[in-house]
Design an enzyme around this catalytic site. Structure first.
Site, mmCIF file in Angstrom:
data_model
loop_
_atom_site.group_PDB
_atom_site.id
_atom_site.type_symbol
_atom_site.label_atom_id
_atom_site.label_comp_id
_atom_site.label_asym_id
_atom_site.label_seq_id
_atom_site.Cartn_x
_atom_site.Cartn_y
_atom_site.Cartn_z
ATOM 1 N N LEU A 104 0.797 -1.124 -0.085
ATOM 2 C CA LEU A 104 0.190 0.097 0.103
ATOM 3 C C LEU A 104 0.731 1.142 -0.113
ATOM 4 O O LEU A 104 1.547 1.400 0.771
ATOM 5 C CB LEU A 104 -1.029 -0.091 1.036
ATOM 6 C CG LEU A 104 -1.800 1.056 1.492
ATOM 7 C CD1 LEU A 104 -2.798 1.116 0.151
ATOM 8 C CD2 LEU A 104 -2.358 1.257 2.654
ATOM 9 N N HIS A 116 6.073 1.983 12.308
ATOM 10 C CA HIS A 116 7.013 3.296 11.900
ATOM 11 C C HIS A 116 5.938 4.436 11.753
ATOM 12 O O HIS A 116 4.691 4.050 11.375
ATOM 13 C CB HIS A 116 7.351 3.070 10.357
ATOM 14 C CG HIS A 116 8.346 4.131 9.900
ATOM 15 N ND1 HIS A 116 7.668 5.123 9.302
ATOM 16 C CD2 HIS A 116 9.558 4.123 9.444
ATOM 17 C CE1 HIS A 116 8.871 5.871 9.026
ATOM 18 N NE2 HIS A 116 9.848 5.165 9.199
#
Length: 338
Positions: A126, A230
């Site tokens: 993605l 992240h």
């Protein structure tokens, strides 16, 4: 108009640009011409293959801005992971050290190498360019995959997972990998990540510690990032959590990022989607939907305002939307409220 469709060979330059923009830790898109072209060819084959149960198919979608013809994002689904190449994770567990005589009771976290997700479907790859991170395009790019899975459920497994990118810096250094590199490997994180992305995974089985690792023995920096995401991946994680995905104690073997899972049939978009017959005409309805046609190789998806006639199981849409979806009056579409 913004549409989502299967990738095709002519999209190579766009996919290569996306691979560069996505940066370190985006394992599924290595910056490698041969591998990217192979990924496109495999996707084209998968979309045209007659499938009755999930196997090694890989479906790669692109988001296209039809006004400019530019490909601005991508997302993918792997039908069943680990059937051809081993699919590794660490599982977070616990070991109890107990001595009644000494009155000592200690619980220690462990990391055990496993292949528990073999055969599961995986949503992956993605990425959306910064210029189009607006108008719910990110949600659209992610959720359209679930509409495809709902319409073609025979192509996917009962469990679906997503690997979330773990913590690493701008140079691609991962605190978790740094500890593994020091004690078991002699290569940096970007190199290990790249080798995995191009399918060279034998070194994992050869060099990874075979026995459970005590988390307390890792460096403090490595311990801090286990099961952490992240910062750039947090929006994707929040979206998946809203869909019903949850952590089950599995983390990536390179950066320690979490893997989330859900039962495919219970994913919110899949569960709430419905199939409706198309009526073409003008509509002033304000409800916004994500809509896809029912095709495989000819798959198209848009997000648009349409009028739903739920009782009659019909949807009224403009001619422009119907043309973007490659559907005619009387055809069926699948949709979910956006």
């Amino acid at each position: 108009m913004i549409i989502i469709r299967p990738i095709q060979a002519s999209d190579y330059d766009s996919l290569h640009r996306i691979a560069i923009e996505s940066g370190h830790g985006f394992t599924s898109l290595p910056v490698n011409e041969g591998l990217l072209k192979q990924r496109i060819a495999h996707s084209e084959y998968s979309f045209t293959k007659d499938v009755s149960h999930p196997s090694s198919e890989g479906y790669l979608f692109v988001m296209e801005d039809t006004e400019t013809g530019q490909v601005v994002g991508t997302s993918g689904i792997e039908a069943a992971v680990g059937l051809e190449d081993a699919f590794y994770h660490y599982h977070l567990g616990k070991v109890v050290h107990n001595s009644r005589e000494l009155g000592i009771y200690n619980t220690v976290e462990t990391l055990s190498l496993c292949n528990d997700y073999t055969g599961a479907s995986e949503i992956c790859t993605l990425f959306l360019g910064e210029s189009h991170r607006k108008n719910k395009n990110g949600r659209f790019l992610s959720r359209c995959r679930f509409l495809f899975m709902a319409e073609h459920h025979e192509r996917f497994a009962e469990t679906v997972i997503a690997e979330m990118r773990g913590i690493s810096d701008e140079e691609g250094r991962s605190p978790f990998w740094n500890w593994l590199e020091e004690h078991f490997f002699s290569m940096d994180f970007p190199t290990a990540d790249y080798l995995t992305g191009i399918g060279k995974k034998v070194f994992i089985a050869e060099l990874m510690p075979k026995h459970p690792i005590y988390v307390s023995l890792l460096s403090k920096d490595a311990q801090k990032v286990i099961n952490e995401v992240h910062p750039k991946t947090l929006p994707a994680l929040r979206l998946l959590e809203a869909e019903g995905f949850a952590r089950r104690g599995y983390v990536d073997i390179f950066d320690g990022g979490p893997t989330v899972e859900a039962q495919t049939a219970k994913v919110k978009t899949i569960r709430n989607s419905g199939k409706y017959q198309v009526i073409i005409g003008e509509t002033d309805d304000k409800a916004n939907f994500i809509i896809c046609n029912t095709k495989v190789a000819g798959f198209r998806a848009v997000q648009a305002k349409v009028s739903l006639r739920a009782t009659a199981e019909q949807v009224l849409m403009s001619d422009d939307i119907a043309k973007a979806l490659h559907v005619n009056e009387g055809d069926f579409v699948r949709l979910v409220r956006n």
